[in-house]
Design a protein around this motif. Structure first.
Motif, PDB file in Angstrom:
ATOM      1  N   THR A 236       0.779  -0.799  -0.299  1.00 38.01           N
ATOM      2  CA  THR A 236       0.105  -0.272   0.146  1.00 38.01           C
ATOM      3  C   THR A 236       1.093   1.143   0.243  1.00 38.01           C
ATOM      4  OG1 THR A 236      -1.950  -0.937   0.958  1.00 38.01           O
ATOM      5  CG2 THR A 236      -1.926   1.511   0.820  1.00 38.01           C
ATOM      6  N   TYR A 237      -0.250   1.889  -1.122  1.00 38.20           N
ATOM      7  CA  TYR A 237       1.186   3.414  -1.006  1.00 38.20           C
ATOM      8  C   TYR A 237       0.209   4.370   0.042  1.00 38.20           C
ATOM      9  CZ  TYR A 237       3.945   1.636  -4.671  1.00 38.20           C
ATOM     10  OH  TYR A 237       4.809   0.590  -5.727  1.00 38.20           O
ATOM     11  N   TYR A 238       1.797   4.929  -0.064  1.00 35.74           N
ATOM     12  CA  TYR A 238       1.710   6.487   1.528  1.00 35.74           C
ATOM     13  C   TYR A 238       1.972   7.740   0.962  1.00 35.74           C
ATOM     14  CZ  TYR A 238      -0.474   2.500   4.888  1.00 35.74           C
ATOM     15  OH  TYR A 238      -0.916   1.010   5.234  1.00 35.74           O
ATOM     16  N   TRP A 239       1.195   8.810   0.984  1.00 33.17           N
ATOM     17  CA  TRP A 239       2.036   9.850   0.743  1.00 33.17           C
ATOM     18  C   TRP A 239       3.013  10.920   2.107  1.00 33.17           C
ATOM     19  CZ3 TRP A 239       2.066  10.940  -3.682  1.00 33.17           C
ATOM     20  CH2 TRP A 239       1.350  11.425  -4.804  1.00 33.17           C
ATOM     21  N   LEU A 240       4.053  10.886   1.601  1.00 31.74           N
ATOM     22  CA  LEU A 240       5.327  11.277   2.615  1.00 31.74           C
ATOM     23  C   LEU A 240       5.059  12.816   2.046  1.00 31.74           C
ATOM     24  CD1 LEU A 240       8.107   8.850   2.599  1.00 31.74           C
ATOM     25  CD2 LEU A 240       6.102   9.199   3.950  1.00 31.74           C
ATOM     26  N   ALA A 241       5.355  13.678   3.101  1.00 32.92           N
ATOM     27  CA  ALA A 241       5.812  15.363   2.446  1.00 32.92           C
ATOM     28  C   ALA A 241       6.597  15.784   2.589  1.00 32.92           C
ATOM     29  CB  ALA A 241       6.238  16.546   4.268  1.00 32.92           C
ATOM     30  N   ASN A 242       7.313  15.118   0.771  1.00 37.42           N
ATOM     31  CA  ASN A 242       8.277  15.291   0.086  1.00 37.42           C
ATOM     32  C   ASN A 242       8.106  15.575  -1.441  1.00 37.42           C
ATOM     33  OD1 ASN A 242       9.437  13.264   2.277  1.00 37.42           O
ATOM     34  ND2 ASN A 242      10.959  14.412   1.520  1.00 37.42           N
ATOM     35  N   ILE A 243       8.606  16.467  -1.858  1.00 38.18           N
ATOM     36  CA  ILE A 243       7.830  16.735  -3.065  1.00 38.18           C
ATOM     37  C   ILE A 243       9.247  17.442  -3.784  1.00 38.18           C
ATOM     38  CG2 ILE A 243       5.891  17.493  -2.746  1.00 38.18           C
ATOM     39  CD1 ILE A 243       6.119  20.729  -2.644  1.00 38.18           C
ATOM     40  N   ARG A 244       9.356  17.347  -5.375  1.00 42.53           N
ATOM     41  CA  ARG A 244      10.044  18.024  -6.864  1.00 42.53           C
ATOM     42  C   ARG A 244       9.344  18.509  -7.330  1.00 42.53           C
ATOM     43  NH1 ARG A 244      13.326  13.149  -8.393  1.00 42.53           N
ATOM     44  NH2 ARG A 244      12.001  11.393  -9.941  1.00 42.53           N
ATOM     45  N   ARG A 245      10.533  19.185  -8.159  1.00 41.30           N
ATOM     46  CA  ARG A 245       9.856  19.490  -9.427  1.00 41.30           C
ATOM     47  C   ARG A 245      10.594  19.252 -10.534  1.00 41.30           C
ATOM     48  NH1 ARG A 245       6.167  19.626  -7.326  1.00 41.30           N
ATOM     49  NH2 ARG A 245       4.143  21.054  -6.503  1.00 41.30           N
ATOM     50  N   PRO A 246      10.019  19.574 -12.075  1.00 36.84           N
ATOM     51  CA  PRO A 246      10.744  18.758 -13.265  1.00 36.84           C
ATOM     52  C   PRO A 246      11.306  20.118 -13.613  1.00 36.84           C
ATOM     53  CG  PRO A 246       8.266  18.260 -13.608  1.00 36.84           C
ATOM     54  CD  PRO A 246       8.197  18.770 -11.759  1.00 36.84           C
ATOM     55  N   SER A 247      11.938  20.053 -14.493  1.00 41.19           N
ATOM     56  CA  SER A 247      12.353  20.935 -16.072  1.00 41.19           C
ATOM     57  C   SER A 247      12.067  20.465 -17.021  1.00 41.19           C
ATOM     58  CB  SER A 247      14.119  21.752 -15.874  1.00 41.19           C
ATOM     59  OG  SER A 247      13.349  22.707 -14.182  1.00 41.19           O
ATOM     60  N   PHE A 248      11.394  21.282 -18.839  1.00 36.39           N
ATOM     61  CA  PHE A 248      11.796  20.540 -19.327  1.00 36.39           C
ATOM     62  C   PHE A 248      12.624  21.153 -19.968  1.00 36.39           C
ATOM     63  CE2 PHE A 248       7.778  19.445 -17.774  1.00 36.39           C
ATOM     64  CZ  PHE A 248       8.006  18.036 -17.853  1.00 36.39           C
ATOM     65  N   HIS A 249      14.047  20.199 -21.145  1.00 39.40           N
ATOM     66  CA  HIS A 249      14.590  21.294 -21.822  1.00 39.40           C
ATOM     67  C   HIS A 249      13.634  20.236 -23.660  1.00 39.40           C
ATOM     68  CE1 HIS A 249      16.754  21.145 -18.187  1.00 39.40           C
ATOM     69  NE2 HIS A 249      16.347  19.817 -17.858  1.00 39.40           N
ATOM     70  N   PHE A 250      13.442  21.730 -24.599  1.00 40.35           N
ATOM     71  CA  PHE A 250      12.972  21.094 -25.716  1.00 40.35           C
ATOM     72  C   PHE A 250      14.449  21.245 -26.395  1.00 40.35           C
ATOM     73  CE2 PHE A 250       9.339  22.074 -22.738  1.00 40.35           C
ATOM     74  CZ  PHE A 250       8.262  20.634 -23.928  1.00 40.35           C
ATOM     75  N   TYR A 251      13.961  20.523 -27.608  1.00 39.84           N
ATOM     76  CA  TYR A 251      14.820  20.574 -28.405  1.00 39.84           C
ATOM     77  C   TYR A 251      16.742  20.543 -28.243  1.00 39.84           C
ATOM     78  CZ  TYR A 251      10.622  23.045 -31.542  1.00 39.84           C
ATOM     79  OH  TYR A 251       9.759  22.584 -31.955  1.00 39.84           O
ATOM     80  N   SER A 252      16.810  19.730 -27.091  1.00 39.87           N
ATOM     81  CA  SER A 252      17.636  19.533 -26.864  1.00 39.87           C
ATOM     82  C   SER A 252      18.623  18.076 -27.683  1.00 39.87           C
ATOM     83  CB  SER A 252      18.016  18.816 -25.584  1.00 39.87           C
ATOM     84  OG  SER A 252      16.868  17.687 -25.274  1.00 39.87           O
ATOM     85  N   ASP A 253      19.873  18.774 -27.488  1.00 41.27           N
ATOM     86  CA  ASP A 253      20.641  16.829 -27.691  1.00 41.27           C
ATOM     87  C   ASP A 253      21.234  16.324 -25.949  1.00 41.27           C
ATOM     88  OD1 ASP A 253      24.166  16.689 -29.545  1.00 41.27           O
ATOM     89  OD2 ASP A 253      22.434  15.201 -29.288  1.00 41.27           O
TER      90      ASP A 253
END
Length: 271
Positions: A236-253
């Motif tokens: 069973t999955y339970y929430w914890l108080a941790n978050i993060r955020r993504p950064s999207f990189h377009f047209y990259s190499d």
């Protein structure tokens, strides 16, 4: 995939490829909002983008922040409050967020860990999975600590969960990043700076709603749970108080095998 003006002309392949194979065999679309296609579809396709993630941070609760612990503050963009605040406060271990302002904190507020009853955190503007305080609540901030931990084995996702796996008859806790809008039961801390945990399994909530249902006003933090023997239901999955955020990189190499690749769902728009 030729690009003319604001609309891309997309040609769809019949075969399936890995992201790297697709990158090496054609020019993929990037962040176009509209594409011209020759047939009606409703499917997922790779696009020319990759994702990197910010460090994990822990939500400590909604607190009054005194001028003595504020190192600096700056305005942040709606929808990017957490990501921009992490960048602004690179040299600080704590940060506070209002809807439009970031405060870099020299230390935790005296009552961090127990949310101030007069303080009201809510979903950040254009980012319902983050927690901010309205700017007109003078001195009140949603407070986070960072960095918490750095692990390369946690898959893509913005909010952290804990799950107990039965491996060879021995229960082992593992941590997985998943979508913040899933509904999960909670692991709460019983009080301010307490290592005692309280499991709430009767109801399930999205991450941003969860802190409202913990008696202490916040979810249990990874830094506490990882040092405890917690009696969780297996699988069973339970929430914890941790978050993060993504950064999207377009047209990259990117490197030949980037850790996280991006797909987009292309659907026909009906006038």
């Amino acid at each position: 995939m030729p690009f003319t003006g604001e609309v891309a002309n997309a040609f769809l392949t019949r075969n399936n490829y890995t992201w790297t194979e697709a990158k090496n065999n054609c020019t993929m679309i990037g962040q176009e909002n509209f594409v011209n296609i020759s047939n009606s579809i409703d499917r997922q396709f790779w696009i020319d983008a990759r994702v990197t993630y910010s460090p994990w941070i822990e939500y400590l609760g909604c607190s009054r922040v005194t001028d003595e612990i504020v190192g600096t503050h700056q305005y942040v963009t709606s929808g990017q409050q957490i990501e921009e605040c992490l960048h602004i406060c690179t040299d600080y271990d704590f940060l506070g967020l209002q809807q439009g302002r970031c405060a870099c904190l020299k230390g935790p507020p005296p009552n961090s860990g127990d949310s101030d009853p007069k303080c009201d955190s809510k979903g950040c503007e254009k980012d319902d999975n983050g927690l901010c305080v309205d700017t007109n609540d003078i001195g009140m901030y949603a407070v986070y600590s960072k960095p918490v931990f750095s692990r390369n084995d946690i898959r893509a996702g913005n909010c952290l969960s804990v799950v107990r796996n039965d491996l060879g008859g021995k229960g082992v806790n593992s941590y997985e990043a998943i979508s913040c809008d899933q509904h999960l039961p909670l692991v709460c801390q019983k009080g301010k700076n307490s290592n005692n945990l309280h499991i709430l399994e009767d109801n399930v909530y999205k991450w941003s709603e969860s802190f409202l249902h913990c008696p202490s006003g916040t979810l249990a933090r990874y830094s506490v749970v990882s040092n405890q023997t917690t009696e969780l239901q297996t699988n069973t999955y339970y929430w914890l108080a941790n978050i993060r955020r993504p950064s999207f990189h377009f047209y990259s190499d990117p490197e030949p095998e980037p850790k996280y690749c991006v797909s987009a769902k292309i659907s026909r728009v009906v006038d």
